[in-house]
Design a protein around this motif. Structure first.
Motif, mmCIF file in Angstrom:
data_model
loop_
_atom_site.group_PDB
_atom_site.id
_atom_site.type_symbol
_atom_site.label_atom_id
_atom_site.label_comp_id
_atom_site.label_asym_id
_atom_site.label_seq_id
_atom_site.Cartn_x
_atom_site.Cartn_y
_atom_site.Cartn_z
ATOM 1 N N GLY A 1 0.795 -1.231 0.000
ATOM 2 C CA GLY A 1 0.000 0.000 0.000
ATOM 3 C C GLY A 1 0.820 1.270 0.000
ATOM 4 O O GLY A 1 0.255 2.376 0.037
ATOM 5 N N SER A 2 2.139 1.167 -0.070
ATOM 6 C CA SER A 2 2.971 2.370 0.014
ATOM 7 C C SER A 2 4.401 2.017 -0.394
ATOM 8 O O SER A 2 4.733 0.836 -0.564
ATOM 9 N N GLY A 3 5.200 3.039 -0.619
ATOM 10 C CA GLY A 3 6.662 2.911 -0.706
ATOM 11 C C GLY A 3 7.201 1.808 -1.603
ATOM 12 O O GLY A 3 6.847 1.687 -2.776
ATOM 13 N N ILE A 4 8.069 0.997 -1.016
ATOM 14 C CA ILE A 4 8.794 -0.047 -1.762
ATOM 15 C C ILE A 4 7.830 -1.102 -2.308
ATOM 16 O O ILE A 4 7.953 -1.536 -3.460
ATOM 17 N N GLY A 5 6.859 -1.515 -1.509
ATOM 18 C CA GLY A 5 5.903 -2.527 -1.959
ATOM 19 C C GLY A 5 5.083 -2.025 -3.140
ATOM 20 O O GLY A 5 4.829 -2.759 -4.098
ATOM 21 N N ARG A 6 4.686 -0.761 -3.073
ATOM 22 C CA ARG A 6 3.920 -0.181 -4.194
ATOM 23 C C ARG A 6 4.774 -0.148 -5.463
ATOM 24 O O ARG A 6 4.304 -0.504 -6.550
ATOM 25 N N PRO B 1 7.045 -2.695 10.290
ATOM 26 C CA PRO B 1 6.834 -1.402 10.943
ATOM 27 C C PRO B 1 8.013 -0.455 10.725
ATOM 28 O O PRO B 1 9.135 -0.900 10.497
ATOM 29 N N ALA B 2 7.734 0.850 10.786
ATOM 30 C CA ALA B 2 8.798 1.858 10.635
ATOM 31 C C ALA B 2 9.776 1.745 11.798
ATOM 32 O O ALA B 2 9.375 1.453 12.930
ATOM 33 N N ASP C 1 13.647 6.825 -0.109
ATOM 34 C CA ASP C 1 12.694 7.939 -0.100
ATOM 35 C C ASP C 1 11.245 7.445 -0.155
ATOM 36 O O ASP C 1 10.598 7.489 -1.195
ATOM 37 N N THR C 2 10.755 6.942 0.973
ATOM 38 C CA THR C 2 9.354 6.514 1.078
ATOM 39 C C THR C 2 8.693 7.381 2.157
ATOM 40 O O THR C 2 9.381 8.087 2.893
ATOM 41 N N PRO C 3 7.349 7.333 2.252
ATOM 42 C CA PRO C 3 6.665 8.223 3.201
ATOM 43 C C PRO C 3 7.230 8.174 4.616
ATOM 44 O O PRO C 3 7.265 9.184 5.312
ATOM 45 N N ARG C 4 7.713 7.016 5.042
ATOM 46 C CA ARG C 4 8.175 6.956 6.438
ATOM 47 C C ARG C 4 9.464 7.752 6.659
ATOM 48 O O ARG C 4 9.814 8.051 7.785
ATOM 49 N N PHE D 1 13.357 13.453 6.135
ATOM 50 C CA PHE D 1 14.614 13.032 6.768
ATOM 51 C C PHE D 1 15.830 13.581 6.016
ATOM 52 O O PHE D 1 16.789 14.059 6.635
ATOM 53 N N ALA D 2 15.776 13.552 4.679
ATOM 54 C CA ALA D 2 16.941 13.994 3.904
ATOM 55 C C ALA D 2 17.273 15.451 4.179
ATOM 56 O O ALA D 2 18.430 15.866 4.114
ATOM 57 N N ALA D 3 16.236 16.243 4.510
ATOM 58 C CA ALA D 3 16.454 17.661 4.759
ATOM 59 C C ALA D 3 16.865 17.935 6.204
ATOM 60 O O ALA D 3 17.314 19.038 6.528
ATOM 61 N N SER D 4 16.741 16.935 7.067
ATOM 62 C CA SER D 4 17.110 17.138 8.484
ATOM 63 C C SER D 4 18.633 17.150 8.601
ATOM 64 O O SER D 4 19.352 16.734 7.685
#
Ligand code: NAD
Length: 247
Positions: free
Chosen positions: A20-25, A98-99, A186-189, A193-196
């Motif tokens: 439903g998201s990210g790598i799996g999608r 889980p994240a 670079d997935t929703p979780r 982060f990259a900008a932190s």
């Protein structure tokens, strides 16, 4: 059929957890793009439906199953439903997890993470996926190469790879098993982060100077599942832009 079908035969099916998201999608989209039927599993119905809507235009068969892969009954029923919809399921992408930022008790986290990979793999294997069958688990460089602040995350990802090595050694007569270990992806979780400050520091240490895209991980996964990788069994494949070789 695209000219990069990786040797899959049209109509073969892949089951993807966490679709439903990210790598799996991304794996679902590219699998359908190269002619595979897909069984998409996720505990989030909205994300799952979004993925299904993106996949359907490719014209291959799509099955969806809303389930928490840490629950036995949901997994057994999902396999039966998927087989009814698609026939045999030759390939499995064990990707849900889980994240790393989740606040989970250690024992329960291991049960959820490595327990679910085993649960889904055993249920799938019991259906007799057939000649050329293969399984890929999404692990992490945090499992076998780097340590994270969350004890359960590194421990559970390393445990998944241990289980993959067991399967590769003792179940190769049924299917091949491999692990893909994403770096910072670079997935929703990992949004923001990259900008932190930490994210920027990490990016500096990655020779390719960028995060992985979900597509980077999806293609590595599909390759290891594919007939082109027919002699690859038991590998741990970091897909991290070279981050861990510089550590
Ligand atoms: N993003 C990264 O940087 C990164 C790095 C290394 C490894 N990974 C691994 O990649 C995998 C996918 O992560 P992602 O970054 O695409 O995350 P994501 O949050 O974008 O997608 C994960 C999906 O899995 C689903 N899911 C979670 N637990 C589930 C369960 N018990 N049953 C069914 N579905 C469940 C979620 O609902 C979600 O749709 C995970 O195993 C993660 O640990 C990610």
């Amino acid at each position: 059929m695209s000219n990069r079908d990786l040797g899959f035969s049209p109509g073969e099916a892949v089951l993807i957890t966490g679709a439903g998201s990210g790598i799996g999608r991304a794996t679902a989209l590219h699998a359908a793009e190269i002619g595979l039927s897909v069984s998409l599993w996720d505990l989030n119905p909205a994300g799952l439906e979004e993925t299904a809507a993106l996949v359907r235009p490719h014209g291959t068969a799509v099955h969806t199953w809303v389930a928490d892969v840490s629950e036995d009954d949901a997994v057994t029923a999902g396999l039966a439903d998927a087989r009814q919809a698609l026939g045999g399921i030759r390939y499995l992408h064990n990707n849900a997890g889980p994240a790393s930022s989740s606040d989970l008790p250690f024992d329960r986290a291991l049960e959820i993470c490595v327990g679910s990979v085993r649960r889904v793999t055993e249920a799938w294997a019991s259906t007799g996926p057939g000649e050329g069958a293969a399984m890929v688990a999404t692990t992490s460089i945090a499992g076998n190469l780097l340590g994270t602040d969350n004890a359960w995350y590194s421990a559970s990802k390393a445990a998944i790879m241990g289980y993959v090595r067991h399967l590769a050694s003792y179940r190769a007569g049924e299917f091949r098993s491999n692990g893909v270990a994403p770096g910072m992806t670079d997935t929703p979780r990992l949004a923001g982060f990259a900008a932190s400050e930490t994210g920027r520091r990490v990016l500096q240490r990655i020779p390719l100077k960028r995060m992985a895209t979900p597509d980077d991980i999806a293609w590595a996964t599909l390759f290891l599942l594919s007939p082109l990788a027919g002699y690859i069994n038991g590998v741990y494949l970091p897909v991290d832009g070279g981050w861990t070789v510089t550590q």
